[in-house]
Design a protein around this motif. Structure first.
Motif, PDB file in Angstrom:
ATOM      1  N   GLY A  36       0.838  -1.188   0.000  1.00  0.00           N
ATOM      2  CA  GLY A  36       0.000   0.000   0.000  1.00  0.00           C
ATOM      3  C   GLY A  36       0.871   1.235   0.000  1.00  0.00           C
ATOM      4  O   GLY A  36       2.080   1.158   0.234  1.00  0.00           O
ATOM      5  N   ILE A  37       0.264   2.396  -0.248  1.00  0.00           N
ATOM      6  CA  ILE A  37       1.047   3.613  -0.326  1.00  0.00           C
ATOM      7  C   ILE A  37       1.633   3.985   1.037  1.00  0.00           C
ATOM      8  O   ILE A  37       1.257   3.424   2.065  1.00  0.00           O
ATOM      9  CB  ILE A  37       0.213   4.788  -0.881  1.00  0.00           C
ATOM     10  CG1 ILE A  37      -0.934   5.159   0.073  1.00  0.00           C
ATOM     11  CG2 ILE A  37      -0.297   4.477  -2.264  1.00  0.00           C
ATOM     12  CD1 ILE A  37      -1.685   6.425  -0.339  1.00  0.00           C
ATOM     13  N   ILE A  45       6.598  -0.139  -8.117  1.00  0.00           N
ATOM     14  CA  ILE A  45       5.644   0.960  -8.260  1.00  0.00           C
ATOM     15  C   ILE A  45       6.319   2.294  -7.941  1.00  0.00           C
ATOM     16  O   ILE A  45       6.075   3.306  -8.608  1.00  0.00           O
ATOM     17  CB  ILE A  45       4.439   0.748  -7.325  1.00  0.00           C
ATOM     18  CG1 ILE A  45       3.807  -0.609  -7.593  1.00  0.00           C
ATOM     19  CG2 ILE A  45       3.411   1.850  -7.511  1.00  0.00           C
ATOM     20  CD1 ILE A  45       2.855  -1.060  -6.527  1.00  0.00           C
ATOM     21  N   PHE A  46       7.166   2.307  -6.924  1.00  0.00           N
ATOM     22  CA  PHE A  46       7.854   3.538  -6.548  1.00  0.00           C
ATOM     23  C   PHE A  46       8.812   3.974  -7.650  1.00  0.00           C
ATOM     24  O   PHE A  46       8.854   5.156  -8.019  1.00  0.00           O
ATOM     25  CB  PHE A  46       8.609   3.333  -5.229  1.00  0.00           C
ATOM     26  CG  PHE A  46       7.706   3.277  -4.036  1.00  0.00           C
ATOM     27  CD1 PHE A  46       7.510   4.402  -3.250  1.00  0.00           C
ATOM     28  CD2 PHE A  46       7.036   2.110  -3.696  1.00  0.00           C
ATOM     29  CE1 PHE A  46       6.659   4.361  -2.147  1.00  0.00           C
ATOM     30  CE2 PHE A  46       6.182   2.061  -2.604  1.00  0.00           C
ATOM     31  CZ  PHE A  46       6.000   3.188  -1.835  1.00  0.00           C
ATOM     32  N   ALA A  47       9.571   3.017  -8.188  1.00  0.00           N
ATOM     33  CA  ALA A  47      10.507   3.358  -9.260  1.00  0.00           C
ATOM     34  C   ALA A  47       9.765   3.879 -10.488  1.00  0.00           C
ATOM     35  O   ALA A  47      10.178   4.870 -11.099  1.00  0.00           O
ATOM     36  CB  ALA A  47      11.346   2.141  -9.625  1.00  0.00           C
ATOM     37  N   LYS A  48       8.677   3.236 -10.847  1.00  0.00           N
ATOM     38  CA  LYS A  48       7.890   3.680 -12.004  1.00  0.00           C
ATOM     39  C   LYS A  48       7.327   5.084 -11.777  1.00  0.00           C
ATOM     40  O   LYS A  48       7.371   5.940 -12.670  1.00  0.00           O
ATOM     41  CB  LYS A  48       6.746   2.703 -12.286  1.00  0.00           C
ATOM     42  CG  LYS A  48       5.765   3.200 -13.351  1.00  0.00           C
ATOM     43  CD  LYS A  48       4.669   2.200 -13.641  1.00  0.00           C
ATOM     44  CE  LYS A  48       3.568   2.813 -14.503  1.00  0.00           C
ATOM     45  NZ  LYS A  48       4.051   3.463 -15.728  1.00  0.00           N
ATOM     46  N   ASP A  55      -6.001  -0.364   1.123  1.00  0.00           N
ATOM     47  CA  ASP A  55      -6.609   0.692   0.321  1.00  0.00           C
ATOM     48  C   ASP A  55      -6.964   1.881   1.217  1.00  0.00           C
ATOM     49  O   ASP A  55      -7.812   1.757   2.102  1.00  0.00           O
ATOM     50  CB  ASP A  55      -7.859   0.140  -0.374  1.00  0.00           C
ATOM     51  CG  ASP A  55      -8.575   1.175  -1.215  1.00  0.00           C
ATOM     52  OD1 ASP A  55      -7.986   2.231  -1.484  1.00  0.00           O
ATOM     53  OD2 ASP A  55      -9.732   0.909  -1.604  1.00  0.00           O
ATOM     54  N   VAL A  56      -6.293   3.014   0.996  1.00  0.00           N
ATOM     55  CA  VAL A  56      -6.625   4.242   1.735  1.00  0.00           C
ATOM     56  C   VAL A  56      -6.565   5.423   0.775  1.00  0.00           C
ATOM     57  O   VAL A  56      -5.902   5.371  -0.265  1.00  0.00           O
ATOM     58  CB  VAL A  56      -5.657   4.506   2.913  1.00  0.00           C
ATOM     59  CG1 VAL A  56      -5.723   3.406   3.944  1.00  0.00           C
ATOM     60  CG2 VAL A  56      -4.229   4.702   2.418  1.00  0.00           C
ATOM     61  N   TYR A  62      -0.384   2.255  -7.903  1.00  0.00           N
ATOM     62  CA  TYR A  62      -0.675   1.113  -7.032  1.00  0.00           C
ATOM     63  C   TYR A  62      -1.969   0.423  -7.458  1.00  0.00           C
ATOM     64  O   TYR A  62      -2.053  -0.808  -7.493  1.00  0.00           O
ATOM     65  CB  TYR A  62      -0.795   1.560  -5.572  1.00  0.00           C
ATOM     66  CG  TYR A  62       0.332   1.051  -4.706  1.00  0.00           C
ATOM     67  CD1 TYR A  62       0.480  -0.310  -4.450  1.00  0.00           C
ATOM     68  CD2 TYR A  62       1.266   1.921  -4.147  1.00  0.00           C
ATOM     69  CE1 TYR A  62       1.517  -0.784  -3.671  1.00  0.00           C
ATOM     70  CE2 TYR A  62       2.305   1.461  -3.365  1.00  0.00           C
ATOM     71  CZ  TYR A  62       2.427   0.102  -3.126  1.00  0.00           C
ATOM     72  OH  TYR A  62       3.460  -0.370  -2.367  1.00  0.00           O
ATOM     73  N   GLU A  63      -2.993   1.214  -7.758  1.00  0.00           N
ATOM     74  CA  GLU A  63      -4.274   0.634  -8.164  1.00  0.00           C
ATOM     75  C   GLU A  63      -4.120  -0.177  -9.451  1.00  0.00           C
ATOM     76  O   GLU A  63      -4.651  -1.284  -9.566  1.00  0.00           O
ATOM     77  CB  GLU A  63      -5.315   1.740  -8.354  1.00  0.00           C
ATOM     78  CG  GLU A  63      -5.844   2.328  -7.060  1.00  0.00           C
ATOM     79  CD  GLU A  63      -6.684   1.335  -6.267  1.00  0.00           C
ATOM     80  OE1 GLU A  63      -7.371   0.500  -6.888  1.00  0.00           O
ATOM     81  OE2 GLU A  63      -6.646   1.386  -5.023  1.00  0.00           O
ATOM     82  N   ALA A  64      -3.400   0.369 -10.419  1.00  0.00           N
ATOM     83  CA  ALA A  64      -3.188  -0.341 -11.682  1.00  0.00           C
ATOM     84  C   ALA A  64      -2.367  -1.608 -11.453  1.00  0.00           C
ATOM     85  O   ALA A  64      -2.646  -2.666 -12.038  1.00  0.00           O
ATOM     86  CB  ALA A  64      -2.493   0.577 -12.681  1.00  0.00           C
TER      87      ALA A  64
END
Length: 233
Positions: free
Chosen positions: A26-27, A111-114, A151-152, A185-187
């Motif tokens: 999660g984020i 996800i962070f790198a992207k 999910d937040v 993250y959702e994708a």
């Protein structure tokens, strides 16, 4: 939004060779550490945390502070640092018998790198090198038993970041960075298919007035995990 992923395109395992019992993703500020510690206590499993409990002056926290102050300068090295830490944790888990909890997955690291690359804060060459390193690591690990995605909303995450007061991150993390991160993250979560996955809505407070994880959260999460617990996690 399509998430073109190293994992999706290049790493196929089929889910037959599993190791980490539970991974949580999660984020930033979603509540991963809180959920992970609760599950660790409830299931008597060791937890491997993204940020180790070694104080605000730890190497990881110092590097995060530098990254938030000057993302383009520090993005590549910090991504490799965290990726390497996650890989070491996974190897330790496999050596221990494959039973543990991780409060961020090695898959979610991408996800962070992207996101950083898409924001123009990591060069194309740096991103290519990062993906090659990740791909090489993924060839040498097993997939999780189950993934929990917390999910937040971005506002909820920002409130928790400011509340926990970890170094100066509350003042340094841009809101638009978290918005971009959440979209990716959702994708990613929709595309992720290496193991079963659980979406956990934690927009409401995770903790009660007594500082303990609320009963409703505990019951819902353990119920969702029940099929995997029966398999011997």
């Amino acid at each position: 939004m399509e998430f073109t992923s190293v994992i999706k395109d290049q790493y196929k395992n089929g889910g037959n060779n599993k190791n980490m019992a539970i991974v949580i993703d999660g984020i930033i500020g979603a509540g991963k550490s809180t959920v992970g510690k609760f599950l660790s206590e409830s299931l008597d499993l060791p937890i491997f945390e993204e940020l180790k409990s070694d104080g605000k002056d730890s190497l990881a926290q110092r590097m995060l502070d530098l990254f938030y102050e000057e993302p383009s300068r520090w993005s590549a090295i910090i991504q490799v640092m965290f990726l390497n830490d996650r890989f070491k944790d996974i190897k330790r888990i496999e050596a221990m018998g494959n039973r543990a909890i991780l409060d961020r997955s090695i898959y979610g690291d991408e996800i962070f790198a992207k996101t950083i690359h898409d924001r123009g804060q990591m060069t194309n060459d740096e991103y290519m090198i990062y993906k090659n390193v990740l791909h090489n690591m993924l060839e040498h690990i097993k997939v999780p038993e189950v993934l929990i995605y917390i999910d937040v909303s971005v506002d909820t995450a920002l409130h928790r970041i400011n509340f926990r007061g970890r170094s100066t991150e509350g003042d340094l993390i841009p809101r638009d960075y978290l918005v971009d991160l959440q979209k990716n993250y959702e994708a990613w979560f929709e595309a992720f298919d290496l193991c079963p996955k659980i979406r956990l809505d934690l927009n409401e407070s995770v903790l009660g007035d007594d500082g303990i994880v609320k009963e409703e959260v505990r019951v819902n999460l353990l119920k969702a995990l029940e099929p995997y617990l029966k398999r011997g996690i």
